[in-house]
Design a protein around this motif. Sequence first.
Motif, PDB file in Angstrom:
ATOM      1  N   LEU A 171       2.350  20.269 -15.583  1.00  0.00           N
ATOM      2  CA  LEU A 171       2.922  20.055 -14.264  1.00  0.00           C
ATOM      3  C   LEU A 171       2.141  18.942 -13.579  1.00  0.00           C
ATOM      4  O   LEU A 171       1.045  18.586 -14.008  1.00  0.00           O
ATOM      5  N   ASN A 172       2.672  18.422 -12.498  1.00  0.00           N
ATOM      6  CA  ASN A 172       2.003  17.358 -11.772  1.00  0.00           C
ATOM      7  C   ASN A 172       1.942  17.673 -10.286  1.00  0.00           C
ATOM      8  O   ASN A 172       2.833  17.276  -9.522  1.00  0.00           O
ATOM      9  N   PRO A 173       0.933  18.415  -9.867  1.00  0.00           N
ATOM     10  CA  PRO A 173       0.823  18.760  -8.447  1.00  0.00           C
ATOM     11  C   PRO A 173       0.702  17.539  -7.529  1.00  0.00           C
ATOM     12  O   PRO A 173       1.179  17.580  -6.395  1.00  0.00           O
ATOM     13  N   THR A 174       0.086  16.463  -8.017  1.00  0.00           N
ATOM     14  CA  THR A 174      -0.036  15.270  -7.167  1.00  0.00           C
ATOM     15  C   THR A 174       1.343  14.759  -6.773  1.00  0.00           C
ATOM     16  O   THR A 174       1.570  14.330  -5.633  1.00  0.00           O
ATOM     17  N   LEU A 175       2.272  14.799  -7.706  1.00  0.00           N
ATOM     18  CA  LEU A 175       3.647  14.392  -7.462  1.00  0.00           C
ATOM     19  C   LEU A 175       4.259  15.260  -6.372  1.00  0.00           C
ATOM     20  O   LEU A 175       4.889  14.773  -5.427  1.00  0.00           O
ATOM     21  N   SER A 176       4.058  16.581  -6.496  1.00  0.00           N
ATOM     22  CA  SER A 176       4.611  17.529  -5.527  1.00  0.00           C
ATOM     23  C   SER A 176       3.990  17.316  -4.151  1.00  0.00           C
ATOM     24  O   SER A 176       4.682  17.347  -3.130  1.00  0.00           O
ATOM     25  N   ILE A 177       2.666  17.113  -4.140  1.00  0.00           N
ATOM     26  CA  ILE A 177       1.985  16.920  -2.864  1.00  0.00           C
ATOM     27  C   ILE A 177       2.429  15.615  -2.208  1.00  0.00           C
ATOM     28  O   ILE A 177       2.599  15.558  -0.972  1.00  0.00           O
ATOM     29  N   ALA A 178       2.693  14.584  -3.004  1.00  0.00           N
ATOM     30  CA  ALA A 178       3.223  13.332  -2.445  1.00  0.00           C
ATOM     31  C   ALA A 178       4.563  13.601  -1.757  1.00  0.00           C
ATOM     32  O   ALA A 178       4.868  13.040  -0.703  1.00  0.00           O
ATOM     33  N   GLY A 179       5.361  14.479  -2.375  1.00  0.00           N
ATOM     34  CA  GLY A 179       6.632  14.853  -1.767  1.00  0.00           C
ATOM     35  C   GLY A 179       6.439  15.536  -0.426  1.00  0.00           C
ATOM     36  O   GLY A 179       7.170  15.274   0.548  1.00  0.00           O
ATOM     37  N   LEU A 180       5.447  16.406  -0.342  1.00  0.00           N
ATOM     38  CA  LEU A 180       5.167  17.088   0.931  1.00  0.00           C
ATOM     39  C   LEU A 180       4.685  16.092   1.970  1.00  0.00           C
ATOM     40  O   LEU A 180       5.011  16.201   3.156  1.00  0.00           O
ATOM     41  N   LYS A 181       3.895  15.090   1.532  1.00  0.00           N
ATOM     42  CA  LYS A 181       3.440  14.063   2.464  1.00  0.00           C
ATOM     43  C   LYS A 181       4.640  13.335   3.060  1.00  0.00           C
ATOM     44  O   LYS A 181       4.698  13.070   4.266  1.00  0.00           O
ATOM     45  N   ARG A 182       5.621  13.030   2.212  1.00  0.00           N
ATOM     46  CA  ARG A 182       6.806  12.321   2.696  1.00  0.00           C
ATOM     47  C   ARG A 182       7.586  13.186   3.672  1.00  0.00           C
ATOM     48  O   ARG A 182       8.022  12.734   4.731  1.00  0.00           O
ATOM     49  N   MET A 183       7.757  14.469   3.309  1.00  0.00           N
ATOM     50  CA  MET A 183       8.545  15.358   4.173  1.00  0.00           C
ATOM     51  C   MET A 183       7.876  15.569   5.516  1.00  0.00           C
ATOM     52  O   MET A 183       8.538  15.579   6.563  1.00  0.00           O
ATOM     53  N   THR A 184       6.560  15.773   5.510  1.00  0.00           N
ATOM     54  CA  THR A 184       5.865  16.005   6.775  1.00  0.00           C
ATOM     55  C   THR A 184       5.844  14.732   7.619  1.00  0.00           C
ATOM     56  O   THR A 184       5.991  14.801   8.846  1.00  0.00           O
ATOM     57  N   ALA A 185       5.700  13.568   6.952  1.00  0.00           N
ATOM     58  CA  ALA A 185       5.700  12.312   7.704  1.00  0.00           C
ATOM     59  C   ALA A 185       7.044  12.111   8.396  1.00  0.00           C
ATOM     60  O   ALA A 185       7.105  11.758   9.583  1.00  0.00           O
ATOM     61  N   LYS A 186       8.126  12.362   7.639  1.00  0.00           N
ATOM     62  CA  LYS A 186       9.467  12.206   8.216  1.00  0.00           C
ATOM     63  C   LYS A 186       9.647  13.144   9.401  1.00  0.00           C
ATOM     64  O   LYS A 186      10.161  12.753  10.461  1.00  0.00           O
ATOM     65  N   ALA A 187       9.225  14.393   9.225  1.00  0.00           N
ATOM     66  CA  ALA A 187       9.389  15.385  10.291  1.00  0.00           C
ATOM     67  C   ALA A 187       8.578  14.981  11.518  1.00  0.00           C
ATOM     68  O   ALA A 187       9.015  15.150  12.664  1.00  0.00           O
TER      69      ALA A 187
END
Lengths: 242, 114, 108
Positions: free
Chosen positions: A220-236
């Motif tokens: 698995l690639n948690p860094t990939l997932s965490i990058a996704g959370l960074k994008r979602m939180t930034a947008k929000a």
Amino acid sequence: MSASDKPLSVSIWRGTARAGEFSQYTVPRKKSQTILDVVSWVQRNLEPDLSFRFACRVGMCGSCAMMVNGKPRWTCRTHVEKAVQGNKLVIEPLRNLPVIKDLACHMEDFFDKWTRAEARFHPTKTRNDDIEPVRPDSPARILASQGIECINCAVCYAACDVVEKDKNYLGPAALTRAWTLMNDVKDRAGIKRLRAVSGPGGCHSCHSQQSCAEYCPKDLNPTLSIAGLKRMTAKAAIKGEL
Amino acid sequence: MMIRPHQKHSLWLAYKLHRLSGLVLVLFLPAHFYVLGLALTDASALDGFLKWTGNPLVKIAEIGLVFLLAVHIFGGLRLLALEFLPWSDQQKTWAAMAVAVSFFMAVAFLMNAI
Amino acid sequence: METRLYLLQRISAMVMAPLVLAHLGLMIYAIQGGLTAAEILSRTRGSFWWAAFYGLFVVVVSIHGSLGLRAILREELKVTGPALAVIAWGAGLGLLILGLRAVMAVVI
């Protein structure tokens, strides 16, 4: 006499949360031997009170994770020949978790952080509603599927230097689960979860070292997932929703 | 600064290089700003300082700074891509390319400095 | 707050990227034949565009550098709470003041 005939010189960490040290053992080398085989041999033949965890011994349950020559690994799936340095092995409990005894650690912090990351499912429907259709080829489902195979073995947690340096950091596994749920069309935690993962020790503490991805035994690639959370939180945050 | 076994992979090294280069640059900046500010208060001191930078050791330090600035920005661009663009599994390639381009820029600076 | 600091860090990085590339290019060009105050100042004195370029550069690097320093202080030196805020703000304002003064010095 080749190197593979020499017995193994094994250093195993023994002790409790208060104190401990390495004990040395000489273990016969066998064909297709795994690190779990080595630890089991020591317990059966030399040290009956050696404490360690394992269960399935075939790489399905994630119970047997330990530090092997400084790297976090599943001991049942790590062949000695892949990890040994010369004929030396150093086996320690998983990093970043408090020790109970010898090679067994407390997993409480690891699971508490799952709760703090709001990494649990929040349903939207009842049994009386129609089932929510989930299209396996939808972009969100593909993203979720990349992360749901996690079996909570804590190898990524042990590998991460941010976990080591920041006691508040939620860690790769909890954040990955939060990400998969953000992409789950059946879940409605939404902003509540984004707030949970964007506090101190949240997703923004990740520095993309990618040790988690390097050592995850399920690829698995948690860094990939965490990058996704960074994008979602930034947008929000930009939209003023956070 | 020992590199521990679990840290021996290229993307961890990329992180460490990015952190170290950032630290050196942010500590260098006040000195850089102070020296430039001499143009306001003490122009001859500025010229004296610039003459001093002709010293080969200083030139080597300058090449080092150029390298670190290049490493930091190209590594940073890789991180921005990682965080804001669709994921690429070529992270290691990009990290290696960032260092290579930075080295090239440092060499260009060296060639012009000598 | 973490999200806002993250956004500040990343946006300042994006704004700075072209400025840094230009600065690197300029350094590689300017170092030819040695550096003198006269050569530097002949380019920058009285120039609105150099003032704008380096003025913007100073503002974003003060934000970006102080936030980066903050992360290092917190993680490597375990500085927290008010002490962390004071040092980070101090670094940011220090860089801003020294930097704008340097811009003024070469432009006026």
